[in-house]
Design a protein around this motif. Structure first.
Motif, PDB file in Angstrom:
ATOM      1  N   ILE A 173       0.863  -1.186   0.000  1.00 35.32           N
ATOM      2  CA  ILE A 173       0.000   0.000   0.000  1.00 35.32           C
ATOM      3  C   ILE A 173       0.893   1.228   0.000  1.00 35.32           C
ATOM      4  CG2 ILE A 173      -1.836   1.227   1.205  1.00 35.32           C
ATOM      5  CD1 ILE A 173      -2.499  -1.432   2.604  1.00 35.32           C
ATOM      6  N   PRO A 174       0.893   1.993  -1.115  1.00 38.13           N
ATOM      7  CA  PRO A 174       0.054   1.838  -2.314  1.00 38.13           C
ATOM      8  C   PRO A 174       0.631   0.818  -3.298  1.00 38.13           C
ATOM      9  CG  PRO A 174       1.427   3.786  -2.495  1.00 38.13           C
ATOM     10  CD  PRO A 174       1.688   3.228  -1.127  1.00 38.13           C
ATOM     11  N   ASP A 175       0.039   0.782  -4.505  1.00 36.74           N
ATOM     12  CA  ASP A 175       0.493  -0.059  -5.632  1.00 36.74           C
ATOM     13  C   ASP A 175       0.330  -1.546  -5.353  1.00 36.74           C
ATOM     14  OD1 ASP A 175       1.345   2.337  -6.903  1.00 36.74           O
ATOM     15  OD2 ASP A 175       3.249   2.241  -5.839  1.00 36.74           O
ATOM     16  N   HIS A 176      -0.796  -1.922  -4.759  1.00 41.58           N
ATOM     17  CA  HIS A 176      -1.053  -3.326  -4.450  1.00 41.58           C
ATOM     18  C   HIS A 176      -1.027  -4.192  -5.707  1.00 41.58           C
ATOM     19  CE1 HIS A 176      -3.008  -6.898  -2.775  1.00 41.58           C
ATOM     20  NE2 HIS A 176      -3.895  -6.806  -3.749  1.00 41.58           N
ATOM     21  N   GLU A 177      -1.738  -3.780  -6.746  1.00 40.68           N
ATOM     22  CA  GLU A 177      -1.853  -4.593  -7.961  1.00 40.68           C
ATOM     23  C   GLU A 177      -0.492  -4.786  -8.631  1.00 40.68           C
ATOM     24  OE1 GLU A 177      -3.692  -1.988  -7.276  1.00 40.68           O
ATOM     25  OE2 GLU A 177      -5.704  -2.836  -6.964  1.00 40.68           O
ATOM     26  N   GLU A 178       0.378  -3.823  -8.502  1.00 36.84           N
ATOM     27  CA  GLU A 178       1.681  -3.899  -9.164  1.00 36.84           C
ATOM     28  C   GLU A 178       2.627  -4.871  -8.477  1.00 36.84           C
ATOM     29  OE1 GLU A 178       5.474  -0.933 -10.212  1.00 36.84           O
ATOM     30  OE2 GLU A 178       3.547  -0.099  -9.515  1.00 36.84           O
ATOM     31  N   PHE A 179       2.545  -4.981  -7.150  1.00 39.01           N
ATOM     32  CA  PHE A 179       3.546  -5.738  -6.400  1.00 39.01           C
ATOM     33  C   PHE A 179       3.062  -7.085  -5.865  1.00 39.01           C
ATOM     34  CE2 PHE A 179       5.209  -1.392  -6.039  1.00 39.01           C
ATOM     35  CZ  PHE A 179       6.531  -1.609  -6.404  1.00 39.01           C
ATOM     36  N   VAL A 180       1.750  -7.327  -5.774  1.00 43.65           N
ATOM     37  CA  VAL A 180       1.265  -8.557  -5.147  1.00 43.65           C
ATOM     38  C   VAL A 180       1.843  -9.780  -5.854  1.00 43.65           C
ATOM     39  CG1 VAL A 180      -0.841  -8.595  -6.567  1.00 43.65           C
ATOM     40  CG2 VAL A 180      -0.780  -9.834  -4.396  1.00 43.65           C
ATOM     41  N   GLY A 181       2.324 -10.724  -5.060  1.00 44.15           N
ATOM     42  CA  GLY A 181       2.869 -11.973  -5.589  1.00 44.15           C
ATOM     43  C   GLY A 181       4.316 -11.911  -5.993  1.00 44.15           C
ATOM     44  N   GLN A 182       4.895 -10.713  -6.102  1.00 38.34           N
ATOM     45  CA  GLN A 182       6.297 -10.605  -6.483  1.00 38.34           C
ATOM     46  C   GLN A 182       7.196 -10.869  -5.277  1.00 38.34           C
ATOM     47  OE1 GLN A 182       7.461  -7.179  -8.778  1.00 38.34           O
ATOM     48  NE2 GLN A 182       5.461  -6.986  -9.776  1.00 38.34           N
ATOM     49  N   GLN A 183       8.467 -11.097  -5.567  1.00 42.18           N
ATOM     50  CA  GLN A 183       9.441 -11.308  -4.500  1.00 42.18           C
ATOM     51  C   GLN A 183      10.460 -10.179  -4.523  1.00 42.18           C
ATOM     52  OE1 GLN A 183      11.723 -14.949  -4.699  1.00 42.18           O
ATOM     53  NE2 GLN A 183      12.346 -14.819  -2.557  1.00 42.18           N
ATOM     54  N   LEU A 184      10.678  -9.588  -3.357  1.00 41.43           N
ATOM     55  CA  LEU A 184      11.647  -8.500  -3.259  1.00 41.43           C
ATOM     56  C   LEU A 184      13.065  -9.051  -3.384  1.00 41.43           C
ATOM     57  CD1 LEU A 184      10.122  -6.553  -0.238  1.00 41.43           C
ATOM     58  CD2 LEU A 184      10.089  -5.831  -2.624  1.00 41.43           C
ATOM     59  N   PRO A 185      13.897  -8.466  -4.245  1.00 43.39           N
ATOM     60  CA  PRO A 185      15.285  -8.932  -4.350  1.00 43.39           C
ATOM     61  C   PRO A 185      16.092  -8.505  -3.138  1.00 43.39           C
ATOM     62  CG  PRO A 185      14.931  -7.001  -5.734  1.00 43.39           C
ATOM     63  CD  PRO A 185      13.580  -7.368  -5.161  1.00 43.39           C
ATOM     64  N   ASP A 186      16.981  -9.384  -2.684  1.00 43.13           N
ATOM     65  CA  ASP A 186      17.894  -9.070  -1.574  1.00 43.13           C
ATOM     66  C   ASP A 186      17.148  -8.613  -0.332  1.00 43.13           C
ATOM     67  OD1 ASP A 186      20.034  -9.594  -3.331  1.00 43.13           O
ATOM     68  OD2 ASP A 186      19.979  -7.525  -4.061  1.00 43.13           O
ATOM     69  N   PHE A 187      16.010  -9.266  -0.043  1.00 40.58           N
ATOM     70  CA  PHE A 187      15.238  -8.882   1.137  1.00 40.58           C
ATOM     71  C   PHE A 187      15.965  -9.329   2.396  1.00 40.58           C
ATOM     72  CE2 PHE A 187      11.826  -9.767   4.285  1.00 40.58           C
ATOM     73  CZ  PHE A 187      11.321  -8.487   4.384  1.00 40.58           C
ATOM     74  N   ASP A 188      16.155  -8.380   3.325  1.00 38.47           N
ATOM     75  CA  ASP A 188      16.866  -8.662   4.579  1.00 38.47           C
ATOM     76  C   ASP A 188      15.974  -8.261   5.745  1.00 38.47           C
ATOM     77  OD1 ASP A 188      18.603  -9.122   6.627  1.00 38.47           O
ATOM     78  OD2 ASP A 188      20.051  -7.571   6.071  1.00 38.47           O
TER      79      ASP A 188
END
Length: 289
Positions: free
Chosen positions: A207-222
Motif C-alpha cells: 500500500i500503495p500499488d497493491h496490484e503492481e507488487f502482489v505476488g512478487q518477491q523482493l530482491p535481496d530482502f533482509d
C-alpha cells in the motif's frame, strides 16, 4: 568603539548559534516523532495479523472437531457439512473460502458450487503429507485456481487418524485484497508505504500499488534489520509477526517527513536574520553616538 562592535558581533553570533541549534533540535524532534508513529503502525498491523491467524486457526479447529464428531457417529451428510462451512465463513469475515481435502489432495467439501478441484500440488496441502508439520500452515500468495485474476494465500491444518496417518486436510483461503482493504486507511502520510511480505520477501500486499507488487518477491530482502534510518532517503521499520510467516514493513520518505521542518527552519532563519539586523543597527547607532 571596538568594544561596542565586539559586543554587538558577539550577540549576533550567539543569536545565530541559538537559531541553528533550534533548527537542528526541531529536525531531531520531527524524525523521532516519525520513527515513533511508524513503529506504532507496524505494531498495530502486527497485532491484527496475529488476530487473523488466530481466527483462522480457531475456525479450522472447529471444523476439524465437527467432522471428527460426525465421523465417529457415522452421520456425515454433505449438505449439512456445506451448511456448517458456510456458517463458519460468516462467523469469520477474514476467510473467503473453506474446504475439506482428502489425503490424496481432492476436495471433499467446500463453500463453492463449482466442480471440486485437485489441490494436491498446492503447498498448503503437500506440507501435511509427510506428517512432520504440526499446527497452522500459512502459504505464500498465489493466484486462485478458481479465478486467475484473484490473489490468495492458503492456510491449512491436518487431521490425523489414531495411527498418525493423514485423514483430512482443512484449508482456509484468504483473499489478499482483504489485507489491502484492511490496512489501506492506515496509510495517510505522503511518501509512506506499508508492505506485508513473507520472510523470503514474497509480497502479500503493498500500500500503495497493491496490484503492481502482489505476488512478487523482493530482491535481496533482509529482515534481520529491525529499522534503518537514512536521513537523505527513507525511514524503514520492519518486524516479523511472532509464530507467523508475515513480515510487516513500513517505510517513509524522509523528504516528505521533513517537509514541515523546512517551513520551521525557514521561519527560524528569517527571525534570526531579523534579530541580527536589529542588533547590528543598534550597535551601529551606539558607535555613532
Amino acid at each position: 568603539m571596538k568594544r561596542t562592535w565586539a559586543l554587538g558581533t558577539g550577540i549576533i553570533l550567539l543569536t545565530m548559534i541559538v537559531v541553528a541549534y533550534n533548527i537542528h533540535l526541531q529536525k531531531e524532534i520531527i524524525l523521532q516523532e516519525a520513527h515513533a508513529s511508524t513503529s506504532n503502525l507496524v505494531n498495530s498491523v502486527e497485532l491484527d495479523l496475529e488476530r487473523i491467524s488466530n481466527g483462522i486457526d480457531q475456525t479450522l479447529s472447529r471444523l476439524g472437531n465437527h467432522l471428527t464428531s460426525l465421523t465417529k457417529q457415522g452421520k456425515i451428510d454433505p449438505p449439512s457439512v456445506r451448511n456448517y462451512i458456510d456458517n463458519l465463513i460468516l462467523d469469520n469475515p477474514d476467510i473467503t473460502g473453506l474446504s475439506v481435502i482428502d489425503k490424496s489432495g481432492q476436495i471433499l467439501y467446500w463453500d463453492n458450487n463449482a466442480q471440486k478441484l485437485d489441490v494436491s500440488q498446492r503447498q498448503y496441502f503437500q506440507v501435511h503429507q509427510s506428517g512432520q508439520f504440526k499446527g497452522l500452515y500459512i502459504g505464500l500468495p498465489k493466484q486462485s485456481l478458481v479465478n486467475e485474476e484473484q490473489w490468495i494465500f492458503g492456510s491449512s491444518k491436518a487431521v490425523y487418524n489414531t495411527d498418525n496417518s493423514l485423514f483430512l486436510v482443512l484449508s482456509a483461503i484468504v483473499d489478499v485484497n482483504h489485507l489491502h482493504r484492511q490496512y489501506q486507511a492506515m496509510i495517510t502520510s505522503p511518501g509512506q508505504r506499508l508492505m506485508i511480505t513473507s520472510p523470503t520477501g514474497h509480497i502479500y500486499t503493498s500500500i500503495p500499488d497493491h496490484e503492481e507488487f502482489v505476488g512478487q518477491q523482493l530482491p535481496d530482502f533482509d529482515m534481520t534489520k529491525a529499522s534503518t534510518v537514512d536521513n537523505d532517503q527513507e525511514l524503514s521499520i520492519h518486524k516479523k509477526v511472532p509464530g507467523q510467516p508475515f513480515v510487516v514493513t513500513v517505510t517513509r520518505d524522509i523528504k516528505a517527513v521533513l517537509a514541515p521542518w523546512k517551513n520551521i527552519a525557514l521561519s527560524f532563519t528569517i527571525l534570526g536574520g531579523a534579530v541580527s539586523l536589529v542588533i547590528f543597527f543598534i550597535t551601529y547607532r551606539m558607535v555613532l553616538y
